[in-house]
Design an enzyme around this catalytic site. Structure first.
Site, PDB file in Angstrom:
ATOM      1  N   SER A 369       0.846  -1.197   0.000  1.00  0.00           N
ATOM      2  CA  SER A 369       0.000   0.000   0.000  1.00  0.00           C
ATOM      3  C   SER A 369       0.880   1.246   0.000  1.00  0.00           C
ATOM      4  O   SER A 369       1.617   1.478  -0.956  1.00  0.00           O
ATOM      5  CB  SER A 369      -0.958  -0.040   1.192  1.00  0.00           C
ATOM      6  N   ASP A 454     -10.111  -3.429  -5.294  1.00  0.00           N
ATOM      7  CA  ASP A 454      -9.458  -2.618  -4.267  1.00  0.00           C
ATOM      8  C   ASP A 454     -10.014  -1.198  -4.290  1.00  0.00           C
ATOM      9  O   ASP A 454      -9.856  -0.489  -5.283  1.00  0.00           O
ATOM     10  CB  ASP A 454      -7.947  -2.596  -4.521  1.00  0.00           C
ATOM     11  N   HIS A 489      -8.314  -4.632  -1.123  1.00  0.00           N
ATOM     12  CA  HIS A 489      -7.041  -4.055  -0.697  1.00  0.00           C
ATOM     13  C   HIS A 489      -6.256  -4.982   0.222  1.00  0.00           C
ATOM     14  O   HIS A 489      -5.025  -4.975   0.216  1.00  0.00           O
ATOM     15  CB  HIS A 489      -7.297  -2.733   0.026  1.00  0.00           C
TER      16      HIS A 489
END
Length: 517
Positions: A369, A454, A489
């Site tokens: 991320s 995501d 995600h």
């Protein structure tokens, strides 16, 4: 549409949902809302916060139909959390320059900031001081849990998490000037320093014990009952890890020197019988460095698959996290100081090479991320330092995403990176944005992973990045994109699928660092 919780309703059991009462709406897109309850069951806490400002409302659960009452109206840059015991709110706040936070007390009937008084010990000193010492490693107050006779306090000191207990048993009276007194304060002592103790799940307000958790790089997660009266820890449960022998593994605490002289901690773990003195090892370096999130030492059974194959594992505690205090994040690792994060990671990698622990041909790196943004920027700056990299759901198209306020979560992120619609932030962010700084050079082997669903890092970001890397790459390395057509995600929720995905990542790394099978 913005994936942001922003409203609180009251529902009476047995009545139609259409009759629910709207109690609160948060209209500011910078703010996210959440609720919790004090341990004494007296108040429902409604907290709404951005990354830099917070506001807490309380609802008295002893009064049917009670409306939310604000503790302290929001003020830009002021963060605070609230708990309750014995008719007083106990408040952890950075108000008035207390960057590492302080502990304050106010009457529940008049909780405004003008009534926030320090909690004093028996000597008349403020418990935990005033939080103005921002030197790296200084004590930082994190959170509290109030019990009838004690207050458990979590925080940081010397780079690691700590848990303290404030004994209010006999000294919790009022001085007559609004001050509250504590009998004494002590830290819960554990065997290891490089570890992560924390306040556990506590359900009882009136109790003689406090439940705490504990883990380290070599110690599986454990749950203890702590008895403050005689300062005794009693093991309740330790996670069972079949065939695991902690004596086979070792950890080291290293320190790298950054480009500006700051000392950057590194936690290193390896299997003892795989380390040969004077011989560089395959090594995997992990980093994150954003949002003030600390990468604290914690046990992982899946990490053993690398360690048992002779790969050392290191965590770089770089600026942008809060390992060394709040200033490690706010003053040194965000906005117009964000590049420190990337230089720190590079310095950690160089330190591991210079110290003979590994070599570039045997070193890989990983981030997810915002840690994927770290990977993208570092690989643009120093592709020669690593032989392989894993970038999980990488946030790499910084400029495009942050310029579009219509994308979910973007507005809230302006308090982390800056708003590129303002010139000073635009030029600074453009300087390190991974997508915008891909250059014709030889890149290491890269595995980028993404999830089609995501909502935080859209799948097209890693897809665009991989294509741009392939076009620019002057070497013969493999630049791969693994797109999961079902995941979001946080990867797969099914644990067996998660393990399969992790085994794919590990296979990629082991293939590149030439570790023994």
């Amino acid at each position: 549409e913005q994936h942001r919780p922003y409203q609180l309703y009251r529902h009476v059991m047995g009545t139609p949902v259409s009759e629910d009462e709207l109690l609160f709406t948060e209209d500011d897109e910078l703010f996210w809302m959440g609720i919790s309850k004090t341990l004494d069951n007296r108040y429902l806490l409604l907290e709404t916060a951005s990354k830099e400002t917070s506001e807490v409302h309380v609802i008295d659960l002893n009064e049917p139909g009670a409306k939310p009452m604000v503790v302290a109206p929001r003020r830009s840059g002021v963060l605070y959390d609230v708990d309750h015991r014995e008719g007083h709110f106990y408040i952890v706040t950075n108000e008035s320059g207390h960057k590492n936070f302080r502990l304050a007390v106010a009457p529940a009937s008049t909780p405004g900031p003008e009534n926030w008084k320090p909690l004093l010990d028996a000597k008349g000193d403020a418990v935990f001081g005033d939080g103005t010492n921002t030197a790296p490693g200084a004590r930082m107050v994190g959170g509290i849990s109030c019990f009838k006779d004690y207050i458990a306090v979590s925080g940081r000191y010397g780079g690691y998490t700590r848990v303290w207990v404030v004994d209010m048993l006999e000294g919790g009276g009022d001085t007559g000037s609004g001050m509250r007194l504590a009998q004494e304060c002590h830290e819960i002592a554990f065997a290891e320093t490089a570890a992560t103790p924390y306040i556990g799940s506590n359900a009882e307000f009136e109790t003689d014990r406090i439940r705490v958790g504990y883990t380290s790089m070599v110690s599986p997660p454990s749950t203890f009952d702590y008895f403050p009266k005689d300062r005794r820890l009693e093991l309740v449960k330790e996670k069972e890890v079949p065939h695991y022998d902690p004596t086979l593994y070792a950890t080291e605490e290293l320190v790298a020197t950054a480009h500006d002289g700051q000392k950057i901690p590194i936690t290193l773990m390896y299997r003892k019988d795989k380390k040969v003195e004077g011989k560089p090892m395959p090594l995997h370096l992990y980093g994150y460095g954003s949002y003030g999130a600390s990468m604290d030492p914690a046990f992982s059974s899946t990490r053993l698959t690398l360690l048992d194959r002779g790969v050392a594992y290191a965590v770089a505690h770089i600026r942008g996290g809060s390992e060394m205090g709040r200033a490690w994040y706010e003053d040194m690792g965000k906005y117009l100081n964000k590049v420190n994060t990337f230089y720190d990671f590079i310095s950690c990698a160089e330190h591991l090479v210079d110290g003979g622990y590994t070599m570039p041909e045997k070193m890989s790196c990983e981030g997810r991320s915002a840690g994927g943004l770290l990977m993208g920027t570092v690989l643009n700056m120093r592709p020669d330092l690593f032989t392989a990299a894993v970038a999980g759901v990488p946030f790499v198209d910084l400029m495009v995403t942050m310029c579009d306020a219509g994308i979910p979560l973007t507005v809230g992120e302006w308090e982390e990176w800056g708003n590129p619609n303002q010139a000073k932030y635009y030029h600074y962010m453009r300087m390190y944005s991974p997508m915008d700084n891909v250059a014709p050079q030889a890149y290491p082997n890269i595995l980028a992973t993404a999830g089609l669903h995501d909502p935080r890092v859209a799948y097209w970001e890693p897809a665009k990045w991989v294509q741009r890397l392939r076009e620019a790459n002057l070497g013969d390395s493999s630049i791969l994109l693994k797109m999961d057509l079902e995941a979001g995600h946080f990867s797969a929720s099914d644990r067996y699928k998660y393990l399969k995905e992790l085994s794919f990542d590990h296979a990629f790394l082991l293939d590149q660092v030439s570790a023994q099978p």
